[in-house]
Every structure is written in structure tokens, then in C-alpha cells.
Design an enzyme around this catalytic site. Structure first.
Site, mmCIF file in Angstrom:
data_model
loop_
_atom_site.group_PDB
_atom_site.id
_atom_site.type_symbol
_atom_site.label_atom_id
_atom_site.label_comp_id
_atom_site.label_asym_id
_atom_site.label_seq_id
_atom_site.Cartn_x
_atom_site.Cartn_y
_atom_site.Cartn_z
ATOM 1 N N SER A 266 38.142 17.678 0.149
ATOM 2 C CA SER A 266 38.515 16.564 0.896
ATOM 3 C C SER A 266 38.043 15.271 0.469
ATOM 4 O O SER A 266 38.812 14.147 0.911
ATOM 5 C CB SER A 266 38.268 16.647 2.445
ATOM 6 O OG SER A 266 37.031 16.359 2.779
ATOM 7 N N TYR B 175 34.985 20.901 2.262
ATOM 8 C CA TYR B 175 34.534 19.229 2.349
ATOM 9 C C TYR B 175 34.831 18.873 0.928
ATOM 10 O O TYR B 175 35.368 17.717 0.728
ATOM 11 C CB TYR B 175 33.357 19.434 2.849
ATOM 12 C CG TYR B 175 32.788 18.042 3.219
ATOM 13 C CD1 TYR B 175 33.725 16.973 3.261
ATOM 14 C CD2 TYR B 175 31.367 17.617 3.371
ATOM 15 C CE1 TYR B 175 33.178 15.621 3.842
ATOM 16 C CE2 TYR B 175 30.820 16.492 3.827
ATOM 17 C CZ TYR B 175 31.779 15.474 3.948
ATOM 18 O OH TYR B 175 31.324 14.225 4.112
ATOM 19 N N ASP C 103 37.356 29.976 9.534
ATOM 20 C CA ASP C 103 36.223 29.751 8.558
ATOM 21 C C ASP C 103 34.932 29.402 9.190
ATOM 22 O O ASP C 103 33.771 30.044 8.533
ATOM 23 C CB ASP C 103 36.845 28.676 7.621
ATOM 24 C CG ASP C 103 37.856 29.451 6.592
ATOM 25 O OD1 ASP C 103 37.896 30.593 6.804
ATOM 26 O OD2 ASP C 103 38.563 28.634 6.030
ATOM 27 N N ASP D 230 28.467 6.517 0.684
ATOM 28 C CA ASP D 230 28.352 7.186 2.100
ATOM 29 C C ASP D 230 27.566 8.483 2.021
ATOM 30 O O ASP D 230 26.894 9.060 3.040
ATOM 31 C CB ASP D 230 29.810 7.540 2.592
ATOM 32 C CG ASP D 230 30.209 6.164 3.310
ATOM 33 O OD1 ASP D 230 29.734 5.013 3.294
ATOM 34 O OD2 ASP D 230 31.466 6.383 3.629
ATOM 35 N N ASN E 194 28.982 27.042 1.546
ATOM 36 C CA ASN E 194 29.953 26.264 1.064
ATOM 37 C C ASN E 194 29.514 24.929 0.257
ATOM 38 O O ASN E 194 29.857 24.855 -0.769
ATOM 39 C CB ASN E 194 30.666 25.608 1.955
ATOM 40 C CG ASN E 194 32.044 26.524 2.231
ATOM 41 O OD1 ASN E 194 32.288 27.475 1.820
ATOM 42 N ND2 ASN E 194 32.906 25.973 3.669
ATOM 43 N N GLU E 195 28.634 24.098 0.899
ATOM 44 C CA GLU E 195 28.091 22.978 0.269
ATOM 45 C C GLU E 195 26.648 22.613 0.808
ATOM 46 O O GLU E 195 26.333 22.792 1.870
ATOM 47 C CB GLU E 195 28.923 21.819 0.268
ATOM 48 C CG GLU E 195 29.121 21.130 1.456
ATOM 49 C CD GLU E 195 30.088 21.840 2.531
ATOM 50 O OE1 GLU E 195 29.730 21.905 3.693
ATOM 51 O OE2 GLU E 195 31.253 22.234 2.059
#
Length: 255
Positions: free
Chosen positions: A161, A158, A45, A145, A115-116
Site C-alpha cells: 500500500s 501494508y 487476515d 512519515d 508481516n512487518e
């Protein structure tokens, strides 16, 4: 032979991917990217994301075959019947995110993310971030964070997760997800329409510096970051009919 596509093969730097590319090139030929009909990417990926970014200017669909550890965006590797697979494949079109980041030095940089877009603290102290949606303050001070904005295609990466929601393709939505939030205690993110503009303002940026990443492109010491879906750019991914991205996003919610 009718129905054959002009293919440009690319491979990750692993030995297995390199050997597979040599075999496929000998069997199906190799065309330059500006003369090809499709890009075939061999890897995982991460390599697929790099390929999409690299070949964005040629506006070609990309058919991935898994030769890496993670292959959510990839099809199964098979040497045989490549032209038939390409002819039968379903095409999924995706809009990337656009990130516009301003640094404490006053520089402005932009990047695209498939993705992000993620903001992360650079030091041991928590980041303090103000979150605005369409110019309206939604979180006055997020102590965390970090925080990210994910596309539907990236929501199972991500974003998942860090306990973000999975977004099925076609929902026209973005996931706004905090990373290890401390305050507000009960805020765990939001699902937003894909036409919004999200702005992050870094509070106390000298003491609590923050970096911003669009997929793998990082900008450090940012003071503000704007994120929105880039409607004028459409990425094309190809999938075997029995192995669609939509089905994989659906299935991963039950694992």
C-alpha cells in the site's frame, strides 16, 4: 477413522465466525491446544496474525478459513471434508521478524512480526530517521512519515500500500520501504537479503517522536529500533493445494 487430526478451533469475535466454530466443533470435536495436531482459525487476515502470535509456544500448523473481509492468508470456508483438506494441505514455513526497540526512557522491548515492522511519526512533524544496514549507514537522514521492513509473506499488505515491492515466498529477502518520503527525493526503498540486520536511529526524537510497531504491538517514543529475521522461529501455515500462498502472491502483482 484413519487420517483424522486433533483440531483446536478458534474464531474471531464476529457472529458469523462464532456460529461457524460451533458447527465445526459439533461435527469434528474440539481438543485443547496442547493436545491438538492443528489449529483451525476462522476469521480474516488480522485474526490469523493474532492466532499465529498467540499459539506460537505450541508450535502447531495453522489452517485458516476466511470469515472476514480480507483473507489473503486464509482458505475458503467449507464445512465438509475438513480432515481430508488438512491431510492434503501444503505447509508453508515462515520466519518472523524480530524487533528490538529502545525508548527515550532507556527501556528495551522486543517483539515478533509476521508481516512487518513499521516506524511511524507520532505528531504532525515529519520523522527524521537514520537507516543502517549491517552497521553501515545507508541513509543519513530519511525525512518521512515512517519506514517499514516487510517479510515476503507481508509484502502484499501494508508494504504494497506504500508502493513497496511484492516478494515471492522463498526469495530469502526483506523489503525496506519508506512511507511518504520527502528526502532523499529519489530513494524509494531497497530489497535486502533476509540475513541482514537493519537499524533505525531516530534523530531529534524529542521534537519529532516516533513509534514502532511489530504487526499490532506498538512501542512509543523510540530512539532506536533493530530489525532482523528470527531464524530460530518457524511459523507453519496450511493451504489447500489449489489456493496456495505462493500463487496468491504471484497473482496479486497483476491486479
Amino acid at each position: 477413522m484413519p487420517g483424522e487430526r486433533k483440531v483446536h478451533f478458534v474464531a474471531s469475535q464476529t457472529e458469523a465466525a462464532g456460529k461457524a466454530m460451533q458447527t465445526l466443533q459439533q461435527r469434528y470435536g474440539q481438543h485443547e491446544a496442547d493436545q491438538a495436531d492443528v489449529i483451525v482459525a476462522l476469521g480474516g487476515d488480522g485474526f490469523m496474525l493474532r492466532t499465529l502470535h498467540r499459539y506460537l509456544p505450541v508450535d502447531l500448523p495453522v489452517f485458516g478459513m476466511k470469515m472476514g473481509d480480507v483473507g489473503f492468508l486464509m482458505n475458503r470456508f467449507r464445512e465438509n471434508d475438513l480432515h481430508q483438506r488438512l491431510n492434503d494441505a501444503n505447509v508453508v514455513e515462515l520466519n518472523p521478524l524480530c524487533m528490538i526497540a529502545t525508548t527515550e526512557a532507556g527501556n528495551e522491548s522486543s517483539a515478533l512480526a509476521i508481516n512487518e515492522v513499521a516506524l511511524l511519526r507520532q505528531l504532525n512533524q515529519a520523522a527524521h530517521i537514520r537507516v543502517l544496514v549491517n552497521g553501515s549507514v545507508k541513509v543519513e537522514e530519511l525525512v518521512c512519515d515512517g519506514v517499514l521492513v516487510s517479510t515476503a509473506a507481508g509484502s502484499s499488505a501494508y508494504n504494497l500500500s506504500v508502493q513497496g515491492p511484492i516478494l515471492p515466498l522463498g526469495t530469502e529477502a526483506l523489503a525496506l520501504t519508506p512511507i511518504s518520503p520527502f528526502r532523499p527525493r529519489r530513494w524509494r526503498g531497497a530489497v535486502l537479503p533476509s540475513n541482514v540486520r537493519i537499524r533505525f536511529e531516530i534523530l531529534d526524537n524529542y521534537k519529532r517522536p516516533v513509534s514502532a510497531t511489530a504487526d499490532a504491538e506498538e512501542i512509543r517514543n523510540v530512539i532506536s529500533v533493530d530489525v532482523f529475521e528470527e531464524k530460530n522461529v518457524r511459523l507453519k501455515l496450511m493451504f489447500d493445494p489449489d489456493h496456495s500462498l505462493e500463487q496468491r502472491i504471484l497473482d496479486v502483482q497483476f491486479l
